[in-house]
Design a protein around this motif. Sequence first.
Motif, PDB file in Angstrom:
ATOM      1  N   HIS A  92      29.567   3.900  23.236  1.00 17.31           N
ATOM      2  CA  HIS A  92      30.389   3.627  22.055  1.00 17.31           C
ATOM      3  C   HIS A  92      31.732   3.039  22.507  1.00 17.31           C
ATOM      4  CE1 HIS A  92      28.253   7.059  19.698  1.00 17.31           C
ATOM      5  NE2 HIS A  92      27.683   6.974  20.882  1.00 17.31           N
ATOM      6  N   ASP A  95      29.911  -2.288  17.712  1.00 11.70           N
ATOM      7  CA  ASP A  95      30.551  -3.194  16.764  1.00 11.70           C
ATOM      8  C   ASP A  95      29.549  -4.186  16.190  1.00 11.70           C
ATOM      9  OD1 ASP A  95      30.924  -5.899  18.375  1.00 11.70           O
ATOM     10  OD2 ASP A  95      31.402  -4.247  19.710  1.00 11.70           O
ATOM     11  N   TRP A 103      33.493  -4.915  12.540  1.00  8.16           N
ATOM     12  CA  TRP A 103      33.420  -3.482  12.255  1.00  8.16           C
ATOM     13  C   TRP A 103      33.178  -2.736  13.556  1.00  8.16           C
ATOM     14  CZ3 TRP A 103      33.582  -1.275   7.203  1.00  8.16           C
ATOM     15  CH2 TRP A 103      33.717  -2.219   6.175  1.00  8.16           C
ATOM     16  N   THR A 104      33.933  -1.661  13.752  1.00  7.85           N
ATOM     17  CA  THR A 104      33.820  -0.863  14.973  1.00  7.85           C
ATOM     18  C   THR A 104      33.573   0.590  14.578  1.00  7.85           C
ATOM     19  OG1 THR A 104      35.344  -2.354  16.083  1.00  7.85           O
ATOM     20  CG2 THR A 104      35.007  -0.204  17.099  1.00  7.85           C
ATOM     21  N   TYR A 105      32.741   1.262  15.337  1.00  6.74           N
ATOM     22  CA  TYR A 105      32.238   2.580  14.935  1.00  6.74           C
ATOM     23  C   TYR A 105      32.013   3.442  16.164  1.00  6.74           C
ATOM     24  CZ  TYR A 105      28.001   5.463  13.946  1.00  6.74           C
ATOM     25  OH  TYR A 105      27.051   6.440  13.857  1.00  6.74           O
ATOM     26  N   HIS A 107      30.705   7.706  17.095  1.00 13.11           N
ATOM     27  CA  HIS A 107      30.119   8.925  16.535  1.00 13.11           C
ATOM     28  C   HIS A 107      30.122  10.034  17.572  1.00 13.11           C
ATOM     29  CE1 HIS A 107      25.970  11.019  15.837  1.00 13.11           C
ATOM     30  NE2 HIS A 107      26.908  11.727  15.242  1.00 13.11           N
ATOM     31  N   PHE A 135      24.842   3.639  12.406  1.00 10.14           N
ATOM     32  CA  PHE A 135      25.831   2.579  12.115  1.00 10.14           C
ATOM     33  C   PHE A 135      25.148   1.385  11.465  1.00 10.14           C
ATOM     34  CE2 PHE A 135      28.515  -0.916  14.322  1.00 10.14           C
ATOM     35  CZ  PHE A 135      29.371  -1.034  13.242  1.00 10.14           C
ATOM     36  N   VAL A 161      30.902   4.522   2.049  1.00 11.21           N
ATOM     37  CA  VAL A 161      30.580   4.939   3.426  1.00 11.21           C
ATOM     38  C   VAL A 161      30.673   6.461   3.539  1.00 11.21           C
ATOM     39  CG1 VAL A 161      31.305   4.864   5.845  1.00 11.21           C
ATOM     40  CG2 VAL A 161      31.291   2.758   4.486  1.00 11.21           C
ATOM     41  N   MET A 176      32.603  10.984  12.640  1.00 11.89           N
ATOM     42  CA  MET A 176      32.475   9.520  12.735  1.00 11.89           C
ATOM     43  C   MET A 176      33.809   8.835  12.479  1.00 11.89           C
ATOM     44  SD  MET A 176      32.156   6.616  10.651  1.00 11.89           S
ATOM     45  CE  MET A 176      31.493   7.040   9.039  1.00 11.89           C
ATOM     46  N   LEU A 178      35.334   4.797  11.804  1.00 10.87           N
ATOM     47  CA  LEU A 178      34.904   3.448  11.431  1.00 10.87           C
ATOM     48  C   LEU A 178      36.121   2.610  11.035  1.00 10.87           C
ATOM     49  CD1 LEU A 178      32.378   1.620  10.600  1.00 10.87           C
ATOM     50  CD2 LEU A 178      32.742   2.496   8.287  1.00 10.87           C
ATOM     51  N   SER A 179      36.098   1.343  11.425  1.00  7.68           N
ATOM     52  CA  SER A 179      37.182   0.445  11.010  1.00  7.68           C
ATOM     53  C   SER A 179      36.678  -0.983  10.908  1.00  7.68           C
ATOM     54  CB  SER A 179      38.342   0.496  12.012  1.00  7.68           C
ATOM     55  OG  SER A 179      39.377  -0.374  11.603  1.00  7.68           O
ATOM     56  N   GLU A 180      37.319  -1.752  10.025  1.00  5.41           N
ATOM     57  CA  GLU A 180      37.123  -3.203  10.013  1.00  5.41           C
ATOM     58  C   GLU A 180      38.431  -3.889  10.434  1.00  5.41           C
ATOM     59  OE1 GLU A 180      39.381  -2.322   7.839  1.00  5.41           O
ATOM     60  OE2 GLU A 180      39.078  -4.053   6.515  1.00  5.41           O
TER      61      GLU A 180
END
Lengths: 269, 269
Positions: A92, A95, A103-105, A107, A135, A161, A176, A178-180
């Motif tokens: 991780h 993206d 988008w980046t994630y 977990h 994701f 989400v 989790m 998450l971002s854009e």
Amino acid sequence: MCELLAMSANVPTDIVFSFTGLAERGGVTGPHVDGWGITFYEGKGSRTFKDACPSSESHIARLIKSYPIKSETVISHIRQANRGCVALENTHPFDRELWGLNWTYAHNGQLSDYKDKFAVRRFRPVGDTDSELAFCWILEKLVARFGDERPDDMLPVFAYVAELAEEIRALGVFNMILSEGNYLMCFCSNNLSHITRRAPFGKAKLIDTDVVIDFDKETTPNDVVTVIATRPLTDNEAWNIMQPGQWQLFCKGEVVGGGTFVANTDTCA
Amino acid sequence: MCELLAMSANVPTDIVFSFTGLAERGGVTGPHVDGWGITFYEGKGSRTFKDACPSSESHIARLIKSYPIKSETVISHIRQANRGCVALENTHPFDRELWGLNWTYAHNGQLSDYKDKFAVRRFRPVGDTDSELAFCWILEKLVARFGDERPDDMLPVFAYVAELAEEIRALGVFNMILSEGNYLMCFCSNNLSHITRRAPFGKAKLIDTDVVIDFDKETTPNDVVTVIATRPLTDNEAWNIMQPGQWQLFCKGEVVGGGTFVANTDTCA
């Protein structure tokens, strides 16, 4: 399990202090030796540094600790593998591009009996973790709900989400981030905390290594910086410990949305 | 214009020698000071290092030159901006996931009157370069032609990319490198060269800086390593200078496909 770290700030800010604490948990004060990664957003662009070796030993982690990259949004993760072998493709953050946004994630947790639920077609995992598949499924559901055009208002997107995250939580542990790039969302299954620093700034002392920082010397009076971490990184500040089923949405360091699911009901959206 | 560098090898190989030559062109022996990036495939995973500052001055480029990352497929790019401002989101290589594979792409050249041609919906550019939009369009066309499932045979996929690249070449200069990790494709519009090194290995001397390497000491007799670059990087070896409209496909260092378009006709597919 793994450890998460993220930041949302109203001015480009370096995360060297917090990352220094996190990286210790990758082999020194914590057992998360199965890789690590960090994504920095800089304007619309982003870049991710990853390594499948422990963060406490990584040449690249050493660079990140010594070379301050200024960013308004950061997501980082150090891994203790459960599903999926130790390999770059399972490291991780993950993206994907959607609506012309990166988008980046990341977990923390483990899911069971998830393969039937996460039917994907357009977004497919490259590695073999439950995390990346979840994701991809979230993005698949976003397209199904909102279509191919970027919505003008992103708040309903993140609220949706959160609903999806609550569905995923039923399959196991799902902390989790998450971002854009503009918004930073976190969802708590069992371990997530955050702190917002603003003037008057004080000193902070890392739990995991003997480092103290005086934020007053590093900031301007208008700075607002939120840090999210699996467990508090400092021992002399008041961190907000999130509740199971709770989510928060940040933008430029400030809370702009959130709520808590109790028995699958959103009580304070 | 920009400079491209790529590698395809049958064993994980470091590209420190070639990257050292390329990085000099980012501010010392060349004018390409508007950012740089490099993508390494390691197994199914990949990682990209990017910086919007000149490669000759970059802390991260210094790391890449001193920390050998072993990879079978590498794509690198140093930028002299024409379309799109100097920013991280405009820095090559660009990447997208398709069919559960990480696709990486870099372009040298400049296109005109391209916006109407490159209609995209599923894959959208994050930055504002002609290059990234062309990449999104190629992926869009791959889905339209081959669908959502990964084809068993990737050779027709790359042959179709070559047809698309030839279409794009009609809009300007389009030297391009593309990979999904296993195959490495290059398409020449006006400036691209490649060399395949195999036993017996000899010494090579960089053009751009005073570095000599004895590959015989760095390799085993079975190694096959192909390097692609905008202009030859060494001055004591025989590089293959590609022709306008020519494309080549490599896998594990060996040529596995290619051809040359002449007046839009593929003469030797």
